[in-house]
Scaffold this motif. Structure first.
Motif, short mmCIF file in Angstrom:
data_model
loop_
_atom_site.label_atom_id
_atom_site.label_comp_id
_atom_site.label_asym_id
_atom_site.label_seq_id
_atom_site.Cartn_x
_atom_site.Cartn_y
_atom_site.Cartn_z
N GLU A 46 0.84 -1.19 0.00
CA GLU A 46 0.00 0.00 0.00
C GLU A 46 0.88 1.24 0.00
O GLU A 46 2.05 1.19 0.37
N ARG A 72 -10.18 9.70 -9.18
CA ARG A 72 -8.92 9.69 -8.44
C ARG A 72 -8.46 8.28 -8.06
O ARG A 72 -7.27 7.96 -8.15
N HIS A 73 -9.39 7.42 -7.64
CA HIS A 73 -9.01 6.20 -6.94
C HIS A 73 -10.05 5.11 -7.20
O HIS A 73 -11.24 5.34 -7.00
N HIS A 93 -4.52 10.04 0.57
CA HIS A 93 -5.22 8.92 -0.05
C HIS A 93 -4.38 7.66 0.18
O HIS A 93 -3.21 7.63 -0.19
N TYR A 136 -0.65 8.73 -0.71
CA TYR A 136 -0.36 9.89 -1.57
C TYR A 136 -1.08 11.11 -1.01
O TYR A 136 -2.15 10.99 -0.39
N GLU A 161 -5.37 -1.57 -6.53
CA GLU A 161 -6.07 -0.32 -6.78
C GLU A 161 -5.24 0.62 -7.66
O GLU A 161 -4.00 0.56 -7.68
N CYS A 162 -5.95 1.48 -8.39
CA CYS A 162 -5.32 2.51 -9.23
C CYS A 162 -5.51 3.88 -8.58
O CYS A 162 -6.49 4.13 -7.87
N PHE A 163 -4.57 4.77 -8.87
CA PHE A 163 -4.63 6.15 -8.38
C PHE A 163 -4.21 7.07 -9.51
O PHE A 163 -3.24 6.79 -10.21
N THR A 185 -13.68 2.06 -5.57
CA THR A 185 -13.11 1.50 -4.35
C THR A 185 -14.23 1.10 -3.40
O THR A 185 -15.18 1.85 -3.20
N VAL A 225 -3.64 4.06 -0.98
CA VAL A 225 -3.83 3.19 -2.13
C VAL A 225 -3.32 1.79 -1.78
O VAL A 225 -2.16 1.64 -1.44
#
Length: 291
Positions: free
Chosen positions: A61, A133-134, A71, A64, A77-79, A184, A73
């Motif tokens: 993980e 964003r996420h 955030h 950011y 998961e994508c950011f 998410t 991540v």
């Protein structure tokens, strides 16, 4: 004050960066991947003036900070950071794990994108500009990204160029579809229950069996469920909570480091310092001096 910095293209034994610009590319600029076995220094706040960055965390993980907001991540998961946004990891180090990133220019009207032009290129632009964003991503995204790295290392023929374009288009298509269909997940009630239990016992050395009993699961089922739900192992999750709690005490109190070690469940200050450095990239004493 954050600075506009050039794109980092430095590769190491644990970090590989592909510079597409050296092959004449003007849309996809760089792609990178790291596999860190220990934490690194925090990523300083920086800006890509006219570039979009897509990050995919496949393992571990990472925290950011964008616009003053943090955030977290997790694996799978994508950011996304959009052009002109200042971003970095704040006071958090770059963590252990595996992470990919792609930095590209969203096509302006009249510009080509990969092998697409005109309306097709603008369709790409519209989708990329709308990325949230996420969001969650499918496990196959790692395979697709690894294919890009494999193709980049092959011969630089015209056909290889086409293969790379198609591979990157497939990666971006997967990202766009994921963003639309895999937001998410909200934290489950069971994970919130575990988190609450850990936070209520910061000075204790909680065992995985205790947490399994608390959730009504067998130990083996608990460990499998937790890794799927949180993206990290339960032991890593507990350690990260303890180290973050210690970080806050170092910054906001004058407690001796040995006392902070006991306050966070460590019976040995030296072991506490070793674990702290592993997760934060610096010793507790250095962290306190920087506060």
């Amino acid at each position: 004050m954050p600075k506009i910095t050039p794109l980092d293209i430095t590769s190491t034994g644990e970090r590989r960066i592909l510079d597409f610009r050296r092959r004449g590319w003007k849309d996809v600029l760089v792609a990178g991947k790291y596999q860190y076995r220990r934490t690194r220094e925090a990523l300083a706040a920086h800006q890509h003036k006219d570039m979009l960055e897509i990050v995919y965390c496949s393992k571990g993980e990472q925290v950011y900070e964008v616009g003053g907001r943090l955030h977290k991540v997790k694996g799978g998961e994508c950011f996304v950071t959009h052009p002109g946004e200042w971003h970095g990891t704040g006071t958090y180090p770059e963590g252990k794990g595996e992470l990919y990133w792609i930095i590209l220019r969203v096509p302006e009207k009249g510009n080509r994108f990969l092998q697409f032009e005109n309306k097709s290129a603008q369709a790409w632009a519209q989708q990329l500009k709308q990325l949230p964003r996420h969001f969650k991503a499918p496990p196959r995204l790692k395979t697709l990204l690894d294919e890009v790295f494999t193709l980049f290392d092959q011969d630089r023929s015209a056909f290889n160029h086409i293969e790379l374009q198609l591979a990157l288009a497939t990666v971006l298509q997967s990202v766009i579809k994921s963003a639309a269909s895999r937001p998410t997940r909200k934290r489950s009630a069971r994970l919130s229950q575990v988190d609450s239990y850990i936070r209520q016992h910061p000075d204790e050395w909680i065992t995985l069996q205790q947490l399994a009993d608390h959730t009504g699961l067998s130990l083996s089922r608990f460990k499998a469920w937790f890794k799927e739900e949180a993206g990290v192992t339960p032991l890593d999750y507990i350690m990260k909570f303890k180290i973050e709690h210690a970080r806050q005490l170092l910054r906001k109190t004058a407690m001796p480091i040995a006392a902070i070690a006991f306050e966070t469940g460590f019976q040995n200050a030296q072991y506490f310092a070793t674990v702290f450095r592993k997760y934060m990239g610096m010793t507790p004493s250095v962290m306190r001096k920087q506060s």
